[in-house]
Design an enzyme around this catalytic site. Sequence first.
Site, PDB file in Angstrom:
ATOM      1  CD  GLU A  45      36.871  39.674  32.794  1.00 19.97           C
ATOM      2  OE1 GLU A  45      36.564  40.002  34.141  1.00 19.97           O
ATOM      3  OE2 GLU A  45      37.358  38.602  32.767  1.00 19.97           O
ATOM      4  CE  LYS A 114      34.546  38.886  36.569  1.00 16.95           C
ATOM      5  NZ  LYS A 114      36.625  38.683  36.391  1.00 16.95           N
ATOM      6  CB  CYS A 170      35.762  36.411  34.139  1.00 15.83           C
ATOM      7  SG  CYS A 170      37.077  35.178  33.910  1.00 15.83           S
TER       8      CYS A 170
END
Length: 646
Positions: A45, A114, A170
């Site tokens: 990330e 994300k 994540c």
Amino acid sequence: MYGFVKIGAAIPKLHVADCIFNQQEILSLIHQAQEKNIKVLSFPELALTGYTCGDLFFQLPLLQAAEQSLAQIAKATQDLDMILAIGTPVYTDNQTFNCVAVLHRGTILGLVPKTFIPNYSEFYEERWFASAADLVSEEIAYAGQIVPIGSDLLFRANGIPHLKIGVEICEDIWVPIPPSSYHCLYGATVILNASASNELASKPTYRHQLVAQQSSRCLSAYVYTSAGIGESTQDAVFSGHSLIYENGTLLGESESFSREGQLIFADIDLELLMNERRRHTTYMAQLSQPEAQRFYREITFSMAEPLDTSLARTVSATPFLPADDANLDARCQDIFQIQVTALARRMEHTHAKKLVIGISGGLDSTLALLVAAKACDYLNLDRTHVLGITMPGFGTTDRTYQNALALMHALGIEQREISIREAALQHFADIGHDPAIHDITYENTQARERTQILMDIANQTNGLVVGTGDLSELALGWATYNGDHMSMYGVNAGVPKTLVRVLVDWVAHSHRLEESASAILLDILDTPISPELLPPDPDGTIHQKTEDLVGPYELHDFFLFQILRFGFRPAKVLYLAEIAFSNQYDRDTLLKWLKNFYRRFFAQQFKRSCLPDGPKVGALCLSPRSDWRMPTDAHNRIWMEEVDSL
């Protein structure tokens, strides 16, 4: 090749907010991956900037530097037939998004933002980043290209069957229903997760559980790539702990807290994943729920099928056994207890007074006897409720005979000895068969006579005949129809031969039975496998060895697992066998027994269509009421022609 694609996770050295340094480290790992023939490579990330930049994400120079670095990476990899997934911040629609850029041959195929932005404990991401749900645009100008953007992107390879990639970042995997669940329902076989998961005590274990479970539920490959120790340690520490899982199986794991860049990789079996999805008929049922309705944009790219024949994964020669000894005790305990509980329940239900077993001194009847003895213990019954009958015939050797008697005595069961020689000779006379002709009639007469004795004594004693045949014998049809093929309950029906041997050895060494039995069990384990239906050699040793006739059971169990568990074609089964048994068997030997397996498996289905009841203990079972439904008159031409072509 054969459905395999090499996929990697790269954890580069990092300088926080130094995009030029990070770009160079990323390119260095890309070049290493190229040398390894990796086709899909995932980075952490925000790999271009570092995850821990804090309020520097408000600085336009940092965002522009990241964009410029991505443009440079795209330019440097324009001739590279590899998918790259690189974390980068992207500003658009008056917001900044934490994205993964997916590149192939210099083209940015898409930007995936994300979705779930953590804002608890040590995480403060909502200060800098917006969720994918807040995105307005469907494509933007970025790094000198017009690029699709959104969490609704899937990336499909033309040229590699079943390779479709989904991306999440994540926190997305830590929520109750991760985006990857929907990605996979809509066809993704590989999920890339670019993460910056800080390290805490016990967190690696939970991370393993999380990724293993998600890959299992999604029947997918899952590559979890986490930021390394170059991240700031102002308030947290990052270890670079990265994982590659395939349907719950760990294929690759990085070293935590490494000071150098790392590259881990594994060959993912896309064909295996697709076969699993076809078998699990509930897999797509979730799509009937309103919340599962999605619209995905599929981005296609052309990728050459890998020609590399080396395999970056272990192919176990014993697929029915755990990969490590640490789990062997638990596995044996589970299987043995399933057998014991199943037999005890059947004994209770039928109100049987005796468990009647033919004891030969061989592996299968030994395991069945051990199970029967423990079933009596489980029911708080005296072991004399087990009636062991040894039935010496023309091929019985002194070694197996003595072992049979000694084991029954050591376990404290009731025992009888009934010779079948005179009965068999009378039968030969009745049907006009010359006993000097040692053909199939000679052999099967003995097997059926033994079964008749067991059945009739079960009638006499209000007993239940416990079958001893195993899963491998059922696959090969290595049983006499209406002879040892038949019983009232087959406790070994779900246990392959390689596992029978392990279970008996486990009992011998685990002190679960009388110590006097252990030495006998070890000698039984050391005895060649044989039906003992032909006279022994002049020196009294076993003449008829099963594996000389049908082939090594370790090969047949391997074939059985690959063919039935995953539906692999003969060429792939042979390819995997050559890897698994590289130091034991040459190609010609493998082909010989593979052909024999297919021939016998198709020809002997009629025996499996009328099996007695028996417990399923593992991934495979050949009962027509459980896993395997096949017509007895199916033709094997497709499979045999492919084997012949090999």
